[in-house]
Design a protein around this motif. Structure first.
Motif, mmCIF file in Angstrom:
data_model
loop_
_atom_site.group_PDB
_atom_site.id
_atom_site.type_symbol
_atom_site.label_atom_id
_atom_site.label_comp_id
_atom_site.label_asym_id
_atom_site.label_seq_id
_atom_site.Cartn_x
_atom_site.Cartn_y
_atom_site.Cartn_z
ATOM 1 N N THR A 52 12.924 -55.350 14.584
ATOM 2 C CA THR A 52 12.081 -56.480 14.208
ATOM 3 C C THR A 52 10.704 -56.405 14.859
ATOM 4 O OG1 THR A 52 14.144 -57.737 14.292
ATOM 5 C CG2 THR A 52 12.115 -58.988 13.940
ATOM 6 N N ARG A 53 9.666 -56.587 14.044
ATOM 7 C CA ARG A 53 8.266 -56.661 14.500
ATOM 8 C C ARG A 53 7.777 -55.398 15.218
ATOM 9 N NH1 ARG A 53 6.539 -61.805 13.584
ATOM 10 N NH2 ARG A 53 8.148 -63.413 13.461
ATOM 11 N N SER A 54 8.493 -54.305 15.076
ATOM 12 C CA SER A 54 8.045 -53.060 15.700
ATOM 13 C C SER A 54 7.014 -52.354 14.820
ATOM 14 C CB SER A 54 9.233 -52.137 15.968
ATOM 15 O OG SER A 54 10.004 -52.626 17.033
ATOM 16 N N LYS A 55 6.240 -51.462 15.455
ATOM 17 C CA LYS A 55 5.171 -50.750 14.751
ATOM 18 C C LYS A 55 5.610 -49.322 14.464
ATOM 19 C CE LYS A 55 1.527 -53.468 16.993
ATOM 20 N NZ LYS A 55 0.371 -53.425 17.926
ATOM 21 N N PHE A 56 5.641 -48.982 13.174
ATOM 22 C CA PHE A 56 5.988 -47.636 12.743
ATOM 23 C C PHE A 56 4.881 -47.064 11.865
ATOM 24 C CE2 PHE A 56 10.138 -49.491 13.709
ATOM 25 C CZ PHE A 56 10.783 -48.450 14.377
ATOM 26 N N ASP A 75 5.810 -53.211 11.040
ATOM 27 C CA ASP A 75 4.625 -52.567 10.471
ATOM 28 C C ASP A 75 4.982 -51.129 10.118
ATOM 29 O OD1 ASP A 75 2.229 -51.516 9.744
ATOM 30 O OD2 ASP A 75 1.189 -51.913 11.636
ATOM 31 N N LEU A 76 5.127 -50.863 8.820
ATOM 32 C CA LEU A 76 5.460 -49.529 8.327
ATOM 33 C C LEU A 76 4.335 -48.989 7.451
ATOM 34 C CD1 LEU A 76 9.037 -50.672 7.566
ATOM 35 C CD2 LEU A 76 8.668 -48.573 8.847
ATOM 36 N N ASN A 95 5.133 -54.906 6.573
ATOM 37 C CA ASN A 95 3.913 -54.293 6.065
ATOM 38 C C ASN A 95 4.225 -52.859 5.670
ATOM 39 O OD1 ASN A 95 1.427 -53.195 5.538
ATOM 40 N ND2 ASN A 95 0.559 -53.563 7.568
ATOM 41 N N LEU A 96 4.252 -52.595 4.362
ATOM 42 C CA LEU A 96 4.551 -51.261 3.850
ATOM 43 C C LEU A 96 3.394 -50.732 3.007
ATOM 44 C CD1 LEU A 96 8.051 -52.484 3.139
ATOM 45 C CD2 LEU A 96 7.839 -50.173 4.028
ATOM 46 N N ARG A 97 2.189 -51.168 3.315
ATOM 47 C CA ARG A 97 1.038 -50.709 2.547
ATOM 48 C C ARG A 97 0.879 -49.196 2.668
ATOM 49 N NH1 ARG A 97 -3.257 -55.109 4.687
ATOM 50 N NH2 ARG A 97 -1.983 -54.785 6.535
ATOM 51 N N GLN A 98 0.767 -48.557 1.533
ATOM 52 C CA GLN A 98 0.588 -47.104 1.417
ATOM 53 C C GLN A 98 1.761 -46.313 2.016
ATOM 54 O OE1 GLN A 98 -3.347 -46.434 3.132
ATOM 55 N NE2 GLN A 98 -4.294 -46.776 1.128
ATOM 56 N N ASP A 112 11.472 -59.338 0.581
ATOM 57 C CA ASP A 112 10.841 -60.619 0.263
ATOM 58 C C ASP A 112 9.554 -60.808 1.066
ATOM 59 O OD1 ASP A 112 13.079 -61.033 -1.310
ATOM 60 O OD2 ASP A 112 14.124 -62.207 0.203
ATOM 61 N N ARG A 113 8.488 -61.187 0.345
ATOM 62 C CA ARG A 113 7.165 -61.462 0.932
ATOM 63 C C ARG A 113 6.575 -60.272 1.695
ATOM 64 N NH1 ARG A 113 10.112 -66.211 1.830
ATOM 65 N NH2 ARG A 113 9.444 -67.974 0.549
ATOM 66 N N ALA A 114 7.058 -59.080 1.402
ATOM 67 C CA ALA A 114 6.502 -57.881 2.046
ATOM 68 C C ALA A 114 5.177 -57.506 1.387
ATOM 69 C CB ALA A 114 7.486 -56.724 1.941
ATOM 70 N N GLU A 115 4.310 -56.844 2.156
ATOM 71 C CA GLU A 115 3.041 -56.330 1.631
ATOM 72 C C GLU A 115 3.242 -54.856 1.339
ATOM 73 O OE1 GLU A 115 -0.535 -57.299 3.751
ATOM 74 O OE2 GLU A 115 0.396 -59.070 4.649
ATOM 75 N N MET A 116 3.139 -54.486 0.054
ATOM 76 C CA MET A 116 3.453 -53.122 -0.350
ATOM 77 C C MET A 116 2.383 -52.550 -1.273
ATOM 78 S SD MET A 116 7.585 -53.647 -0.902
ATOM 79 C CE MET A 116 7.985 -51.903 -0.795
ATOM 80 N N ASN A 117 1.140 -52.962 -1.077
ATOM 81 C CA ASN A 117 0.059 -52.444 -1.901
ATOM 82 C C ASN A 117 -0.005 -50.916 -1.795
ATOM 83 O OD1 ASN A 117 -0.723 -55.044 -2.574
ATOM 84 N ND2 ASN A 117 -2.163 -55.210 -0.883
#
Length: 246
Positions: A52-56, A75-76, A95-98, A112-117
């Protein structure tokens, strides 16, 4: 005497393992609020891990086992998850952007409610996955299996869904403006109140799909199968309808 007895009992009780960001990758590991940006975790076994809430960001997780892992709000962005296993994983608000998840096993995962642009889920196995209110603008979902997926109020502007399997998917109030749905399988899909302006549905299979109150403007339906579909005005299309609801 009673005090000493209680102290002995407390000392003998099993204490939960404390989360440590330097713990080795293993099933059930707890990496909460850890910075793992850019790390190489190819093929790692992280089944049931708490991340949870880790940065990858930009991490390499190709082929990793993340079955039922908790990645909520992680953050992925830019992470490589191609061919990774994430069935039943939780990625709410992540956060799965790019990020790249091509060919990943994602059945029943929650985004749900993820950012995947601009994320790539090309050929992903996403049957029964949930993308409620997620943002997937310009994402590549071509050839992905999204059968039975929850896509209510999901934003998919200019997304590539060419030849995607959306059989019985729930796209209620989804924003598919300018999306590429050529050859997509949308049999019995729910598209009520969805935004399909400028969307490309050429040769798509919309048999018995529901488009009640959907927004259509310059939407392309050439060669699309519309047999038995419920049209915008609640008119039922003929079983042999192709290209237009007759």
């Amino acid at each position: 005497m009673l005090r000493h007895f209680l102290l002995l009992v407390l000392l003998l009780l099993p204490w939960p393992a404390l989360a440590a960001c330097d713990d080795a990758p293993a099933p059930g590991v707890i990496w909460r609020d850890c910075d793992k940006s850019g790390v190489d975790l190819r093929g790692a076994d992280l089944r049931g891990a708490v991340l949870t809430r880790s940065k990858f960001g930009a991490a390499d997780l190709r082929g990793a086992r993340l079955d039922r892992a908790d990645l909520n709000f992680a953050d992925l962005s830019g992470a490589h998850l191609d061919q990774a296993h994430l069935p039943g994983a939780r990625l709410t608000g992540a956060n799965l952007r790019q990020a790249t998840l091509s060919g990943a096993l994602l059945r029943g995962a929650r985004f749900d409610r993820a950012e995947m642009n601009e994320a790539s889920l090309k050929g992903g196995q996403l049957a029964g996955a949930s993308f409620y209110q997620a943002i997937l603008d310009n994402a590549d979902l071509s050839g992905a299996d999204l059968s039975g997926a929850e896509l209510r109020q999901t934003r998919l502007q200019q997304a590539n869904l060419e030849r995607a399997n959306l059989y019985r998917a729930n796209l209620l109030q989804a924003d598919l403006e300018r999306a590429n749905l050529q050859g997509a399988r949308l049999e019995q899909a729910r598209l009520e109140k969805s935004n399909l302006q400028y969307a490309d549905l050429r040769a798509a299979d919309l048999t018995r799909a529901s488009l009640v109150d959907a927004r259509l403007f310059d939407t392309r339906f050439e060669q699309a199968s519309l047999g038995g579909a419920m049209w915008v005005d609640r008119k039922r299309c003929r079983l042999d309808a192709i290209g237009t609801c007759q």
